[in-house]
Write an enzyme that holds these catalytic residues in place. Structure first.
Site, short mmCIF file in Angstrom:
data_model
loop_
_atom_site.label_atom_id
_atom_site.label_comp_id
_atom_site.label_asym_id
_atom_site.label_seq_id
_atom_site.Cartn_x
_atom_site.Cartn_y
_atom_site.Cartn_z
N SER A 104 0.66 -1.02 -0.10
CA SER A 104 0.19 0.35 0.02
C SER A 104 0.65 0.85 -0.03
O SER A 104 2.04 1.52 -0.53
CB SER A 104 -0.86 -0.30 1.07
OG SER A 104 -2.14 1.11 1.09
N ASP B 171 -5.98 -3.20 -3.16
CA ASP B 171 -4.73 -3.58 -2.26
C ASP B 171 -3.99 -4.63 -1.44
O ASP B 171 -4.75 -5.47 -0.73
CB ASP B 171 -5.37 -2.42 -0.91
CG ASP B 171 -4.34 -1.76 -0.29
OD1 ASP B 171 -3.36 -2.13 0.14
OD2 ASP B 171 -4.49 -0.79 0.58
#
Length: 298
Positions: free
Chosen positions: A66, A183
């Site tokens: 991320s 993600d």
């Protein structure tokens, strides 16, 4: 038998010699830096990296998820951490809003991708691939089709950054090969296991987990956000066992999208790095006489 007594100056010289010897030995080790996910909290990574640059910490591999993957990927590409900081603090983040009515995300994510492309292009890295970076780099995304983490080992850097930062429901997924990627925090929020598999000797992990709130959620979004945070935290804690040193900036009180606290998070990273300096010296990662030099890329 009484212990030998040494003059104070001689003790200091001996200690300094031992520390320098440890630093020399550590140069034969391969060191990995792992940067966890946490959105705005992850800007603490910038503060940590600024101090590593100052102390000449050699990094042989960067792994991130991320926001940790985004910052780590830019550093692995050779972009100076202070340039990254200036960009982050000056960029009008409202420009990322490409709201649409769709089935897979509130925002298409094209503007997010363009931010990475344009910033890399400013450094002549528009089409750079992961396998060509000056520092080896890995970032994690999650394949929604198979339900597995996907580790980017090669391929276009900007696309990899776009995928690892694609918060489910907020940004549309990335379609790559036969996968639908979002993600990486969904499956591996702090990828400290990857460097060990790759044979790294030392692993430094920077953990920016959310502080848990023991209160009842107020609304639907709060339920979703709390659930996501708990999942990411549990995954991160499972991987702490692979780290030889864990740096934990005090950012747990910051919400994921609390942009006004970006500078606070960066400063928290600097502070946490400074508090870890004795451990870094003990591990031989910081030369006791070279605390004012620059970050070394191997």
């Amino acid at each position: 038998m009484s212990k030998p007594r040494y003059p104070k100056n001689q003790k200091c010289d001996m200690l300094s010699s031992v520390m320098i010897l440890m630093w020399g030995i550590a140069q034969m080790y391969k060191t990995a830096l792992v940067l966890g996910g946490g959105a705005v909290r992850g800007l603490a990574h910038i503060g940590v990296l600024k101090m590593f640059k100052k102390w000449n910490v050699t990094i042989d591999l960067i792994c991130g998820t991320s926001i940790g993957g985004v910052i780590g990927g830019l550093v692995a590409a050779g972009i100076d951490i202070e340039e990254i900081e200036d960009f982050v603090l000056s960029y009008p983040w409202y420009r990322l809003l490409d709201v649409r009515i769709g089935k897979r995300g509130m925002m298409a994510g094209k503007k997010l991708h363009n931010v990475f492309v344009e910033f890399l292009d400013q450094h002549g890295l528009r089409d750079v691939n992961i396998e060509d970076l000056p520092i080896p780099f890995r970032t994690v995304a999650t394949d929604l089709k198979k339900g597995n983490p996907y580790v980017w080992e090669r391929g276009n850097l900007s696309l990899a950054l776009r995928s690892t930062a694609s918060i489910p429901g907020i940004f549309a997924p990335v379609h790559y090969e036969d996968m639908v990627l979002v993600d990486g925090a969904m499956t591996n929020n702090l990828p400290a296991d990857i460097p060990k598999v790759m044979g790294m000797d030392l692993v430094i992990a920077v953990d920016v987990e959310r502080q848990h709130e023991e209160r009842e959620p107020k609304h639907t979004l709060d339920v979703l956000y709390r659930s996501y945070s708990i999942m990411a935290t549990v995954l991160s804690r499972q991987n702490l066992q692979y780290a030889d040193l864990v740096i934990q900036p005090i950012v747990g009180h910051v919400l994921s999208l609390d942009f006004p606290k970006m500078r606070v998070c960066i400063e928290a990273g600097e502070k946490a790095a400074k508090e870890s300096l004795p451990q870094l010296i003990h591990l031989g990662l910081v030369h006791p006489n070279g605390l004012d030099s620059h970050l070394s890329y191997s």
